[in-house]
Scaffold this active site. Structure first.
Site, PDB file in Angstrom:
ATOM      1  N   GLU A 159      41.826  41.411  57.850  1.00  0.00           N
ATOM      2  CA  GLU A 159      41.376  41.405  56.461  1.00  0.00           C
ATOM      3  C   GLU A 159      39.902  41.044  56.348  1.00  0.00           C
ATOM      4  OE1 GLU A 159      42.449  39.289  52.164  1.00  0.00           O
ATOM      5  OE2 GLU A 159      43.205  38.425  54.025  1.00  0.00           O
ATOM      6  N   GLU A 174      47.716  37.816  44.765  1.00  0.00           N
ATOM      7  CA  GLU A 174      47.103  36.674  45.447  1.00  0.00           C
ATOM      8  C   GLU A 174      45.974  36.139  44.562  1.00  0.00           C
ATOM      9  OE1 GLU A 174      45.700  35.457  49.948  1.00  0.00           O
ATOM     10  OE2 GLU A 174      44.734  37.158  48.988  1.00  0.00           O
TER      11      GLU A 174
END
Length: 251
Positions: free
Chosen positions: A134, A231
């Site tokens: 990520e 998130e």
């Protein structure tokens, strides 16, 4: 659209099994987390079985104080691989499908070589799981090894493992790169998971720079059918922050 509750931020004041139950009660389709290791996997597995939810992903541990992952740090290979193995074992114990391998604060060719070697270890050790990398933005994580999607794509191509995928976090990539509509279309074959939050405050995905109605419609049109990870950092109780979900779910 389907949505996954990221329990690193949502209901973070509760024990992980209770947070899983809260996500079910709130109508989420799946869950994901950051670092579940203080909770026995049997307790997490029991909560997942009780609710019928799947844990989509978890992270390798950050390391010591001030660290943000170990897998791109020269000289830390043994620790990094031990944490990768630990994450894989935990994921398998709870039926979790993905492990995000955190790179850490590093730069340069030596760090890239170490990261690739550790990703190779992860992919070979867990061909049954998705291994995620990520990019993190330079404001929240200054000095993090991976900050751009083109770099992530090069790493995925160089590694050559079909189970190595990109965590496409809209919050981080909007800050670093923007142009998310085209970027989603171009990177779709290597995207393993998508996460959302408002920009720039990382709050609920119903305000700020990004129109998540458009992002969700783009994903729908691209054929995305998996849950999107929520998130974001709620202000106040998580249950009071969920007004965004009904509108995006209908897309």
């Amino acid at each position: 659209m389907l949505f996954s509750a990221n329990l690193g931020f949502l209901w973070a004041d509760r024990p992980l099994p209770d947070a899983i139950r809260a996500a079910k009660a709130a109508g989420f389709d799946a869950v994901e987390c950051h670092w579940p290791y203080d909770t026995p996997p049997k307790d997490v597995a029991a909560a997942l079985t009780q609710t019928g939810l799947t844990m989509l992903g978890l992270n390798t541990l950050r390391g010591g104080a001030g660290e943000n992952g170990l897998s791109a740090l020269p000289g830390r290979e043994a620790e990094a691989r031990a944490e990768i193995d630990r994450a894989i074992a935990y994921a398998r114990a709870i039926g979790c499908g993905a492990v995000h391998v955190m790179a850490g604060f590093a730069e340069g060719p030596a760090a890239e070589a170490i990261f690739l070697a550790n990703l190779d270890h992860a992919c070979r050790a867990a061909p049954d799981l998705t291994i995620l990398i990520e990019p993190l933005n330079r404001y929240d994580a200054p000095g993090y090894f991976l900050s751009r999607s083109d770099h992530a794509l090069r790493l995925i191509e160089r590694a050559g493992h079909p189970n190595l995928k990109l965590m496409f976090d809209c919050y981080h990539l909007q800050i670093m790169e923007g142009d998310l509509t085209r970027r989603l279309g171009r990177l779709l074959p290597v995207i393993g998971h998508v996460q959302i939050a408002s920009v720039p405050d990382r709050g609920t995905p119903d305000h700020g720079e990004l129109d998540y109605r458009h992002i969700c419609a783009t994903l729908r049109d691209l054929g995305w059918q998996r849950p999107i990870g929520a998130e974001y950092k709620p202000v106040g109780p998580t249950d009071d922050s969920l007004g965004w979900m009904a509108g995006l779910r209908a897309i």
